[in-house]
Design an enzyme around this catalytic site. Sequence first.
Site, PDB file in Angstrom:
ATOM      1  CE1 TYR A  96      -3.940   2.253   0.694  1.00  0.00           C
ATOM      2  CE2 TYR A  96      -2.470   3.303   2.259  1.00  0.00           C
ATOM      3  CZ  TYR A  96      -3.638   3.309   1.528  1.00  0.00           C
ATOM      4  OH  TYR A  96      -4.502   4.385   1.627  1.00  0.00           O
ATOM      5  CG  ASP A 112     -15.231   7.624  10.944  1.00  0.00           C
ATOM      6  OD1 ASP A 112     -15.091   6.394  10.826  1.00  0.00           O
ATOM      7  OD2 ASP A 112     -16.080   8.152  11.691  1.00  0.00           O
TER       8      ASP A 112
HETATM    9  N1  LIG Z   1      -9.687   6.329   5.112  1.00  0.00           N
HETATM   10  C1  LIG Z   1      -8.429   6.660   5.319  1.00  0.00           C
HETATM   11  O1  LIG Z   1      -7.966   6.731   6.473  1.00  0.00           O
HETATM   12  C2  LIG Z   1      -7.522   6.993   4.160  1.00  0.00           C
HETATM   13  C3  LIG Z   1      -6.251   7.505   4.457  1.00  0.00           C
HETATM   14  C4  LIG Z   1      -5.409   7.817   3.401  1.00  0.00           C
HETATM   15  C5  LIG Z   1      -5.824   7.640   2.100  1.00  0.00           C
HETATM   16  N2  LIG Z   1      -7.064   7.136   1.833  1.00  0.00           N
HETATM   17  C6  LIG Z   1      -7.434   6.965   0.434  1.00  0.00           C
HETATM   18  O2  LIG Z   1      -8.672   7.606   0.187  1.00  0.00           O
HETATM   19  C7  LIG Z   1      -9.291   7.008  -0.967  1.00  0.00           C
HETATM   20  C8  LIG Z   1     -10.759   6.750  -0.653  1.00  0.00           C
HETATM   21  O3  LIG Z   1     -10.834   5.747   0.338  1.00  0.00           O
HETATM   22  P1  LIG Z   1     -11.930   5.761   1.523  1.00  0.00           P
HETATM   23  O4  LIG Z   1     -11.195   5.979   2.791  1.00  0.00           O
HETATM   24  O5  LIG Z   1     -13.055   6.645   1.158  1.00  0.00           O
HETATM   25  O6  LIG Z   1     -12.345   4.213   1.544  1.00  0.00           O
HETATM   26  P2  LIG Z   1     -13.598   3.416   0.923  1.00  0.00           P
HETATM   27  O7  LIG Z   1     -13.196   1.994   0.966  1.00  0.00           O
HETATM   28  O8  LIG Z   1     -14.845   3.826   1.618  1.00  0.00           O
HETATM   29  O9  LIG Z   1     -13.675   3.962  -0.589  1.00  0.00           O
HETATM   30  C9  LIG Z   1     -12.901   3.438  -1.619  1.00  0.00           C
HETATM   31  C10 LIG Z   1     -13.809   3.141  -2.795  1.00  0.00           C
HETATM   32  O10 LIG Z   1     -13.003   2.648  -3.885  1.00  0.00           O
HETATM   33  C11 LIG Z   1     -13.716   1.592  -4.495  1.00  0.00           C
HETATM   34  N3  LIG Z   1     -12.801   0.720  -5.241  1.00  0.00           N
HETATM   35  C12 LIG Z   1     -11.878  -0.119  -4.714  1.00  0.00           C
HETATM   36  N4  LIG Z   1     -11.282  -0.822  -5.692  1.00  0.00           N
HETATM   37  C13 LIG Z   1     -11.837  -0.391  -6.863  1.00  0.00           C
HETATM   38  C14 LIG Z   1     -11.628  -0.740  -8.215  1.00  0.00           C
HETATM   39  N5  LIG Z   1     -10.745  -1.692  -8.552  1.00  0.00           N
HETATM   40  N6  LIG Z   1     -12.338  -0.099  -9.166  1.00  0.00           N
HETATM   41  C15 LIG Z   1     -13.256   0.856  -8.833  1.00  0.00           C
HETATM   42  N7  LIG Z   1     -13.497   1.213  -7.554  1.00  0.00           N
HETATM   43  C16 LIG Z   1     -12.795   0.593  -6.581  1.00  0.00           C
HETATM   44  C17 LIG Z   1     -14.396   0.869  -3.344  1.00  0.00           C
HETATM   45  O11 LIG Z   1     -15.458   0.035  -3.786  1.00  0.00           O
HETATM   46  C18 LIG Z   1     -14.837   2.039  -2.469  1.00  0.00           C
HETATM   47  O12 LIG Z   1     -16.126   2.493  -2.824  1.00  0.00           O
HETATM   48  C19 LIG Z   1      -8.475   5.757  -1.274  1.00  0.00           C
HETATM   49  O13 LIG Z   1      -7.608   6.000  -2.357  1.00  0.00           O
HETATM   50  C20 LIG Z   1      -7.671   5.542  -0.001  1.00  0.00           C
HETATM   51  O14 LIG Z   1      -6.466   4.835  -0.245  1.00  0.00           O
HETATM   52  C21 LIG Z   1      -7.936   6.812   2.836  1.00  0.00           C
END
Ligand SMILES: NC(=O)c1ccc[n+]([C@@H]2O[C@H](COP(=O)([O-])OP(=O)(O)OC[C@H]3O[C@@H](n4cnc5c(N)ncnc54)[C@H](O)[C@@H]3O)[C@@H](O)[C@H]2O)c1
Length: 268
Positions: free
Chosen positions: A172, A206
């Site tokens: 990751y 969150d």
């Molecule tokens: N939540 C955190 O603490 C955090 C921290 C740093 C970065 N991020 C990043 O933020 C972004 C959004 O994540 P989130 O926290 O909202 O989580 P989340 O899991 O709620 O949202 C991610 C979305 O991406 C979709 N997805 C995953 N694989 C996919 C694919 N192959 N094709 C199309 N869609 C796909 C999932 O179905 C989901 O709806 C991500 O890139 C994540 O890495 C999140």
Amino acid sequence: MSSDRPVAIVSGAARGIGAATARRLAARGFTVALVDLPVDPERHHPVPGPYRHATGADLDRAAAACGGHGEAHSADVRIAAEIDRVVAGVVERHGRLDAVVAAAGAVAGGQPTWRTDDEVWRAMIDINLTGVFNLARAAVPALLDAPEPRAGRFVAIASAAAHHGLPQMAAYSAAKHGVAGLVRALAAELGGTGVSANAVAPGSTDTEMLRASAAIYGLDSVAGFAEQARIGRLIDPEEIAGTVEWLCVDAPGSLTGAVIDVDGGFRA
Ligand SMILES: NC(=O)c1ccc[n+]([C@@H]2O[C@H](COP(=O)([O-])OP(=O)(O)OC[C@H]3O[C@@H](n4cnc5c(N)ncnc54)[C@H](O)[C@@H]3O)[C@@H](O)[C@H]2O)c1
């Protein structure tokens, strides 16, 4: 004929940060194409470990929350042909593309680098890094096709793991470091075109992804992440989405090639 409303594509838009971003862009006047991979949890399990993708119902709900200006597209960011198809369809239907947000992501890990298996490595690189590349490759030409003066915006969601190595999450972390490099290279290439490319790097936010991260680390809940955060709480997805909205609508064109931390002081 091109539509009067600006048009945005948001990947990972079924829930979490992507869904909040889609809603905000719709409220700011965009028509939004929401892209996600609705996985039937009974049948598919494309990421090893506790992470679960959004469902078709999540995607439909997120599109409906865009107040008549959202359209749901089922596509996998790992598969270039699917993303090419979505982008081509959006441009054909609306005659323009103004903003692109690569928010799709997933998390897996739980082992040190030397015990990370191929399945975890490939899933993390394919979704988190190749997925952003596939969307950029498909969509940037449409941003460049806009009449002058152009003001297209490409925004990727990176992570605090784009500049820190998270233990037991080497794949990751490597993918998110890659996102920062990809966005910087893109910004360098786009210099002088009016189209910008930036990344937003969230800390613990969150969402379902954070709950999966807690499970990967063997934690009962996300409370530990809140305690570790300098702000003493988790980040609301709206805070990340608000930053993306600002980048897409209000930020100056001179802001490009940046990785903007919205991490609760993680790097302070
Ligand atoms: N939540 C955190 O603490 C955090 C921290 C740093 C970065 N991020 C990043 O933020 C972004 C959004 O994540 P989130 O926290 O909202 O989580 P989340 O899991 O709620 O949202 C991610 C979305 O991406 C979709 N997805 C995953 N694989 C996919 C694919 N192959 N094709 C199309 N869609 C796909 C999932 O179905 C989901 O709806 C991500 O890139 C994540 O890495 C999140």
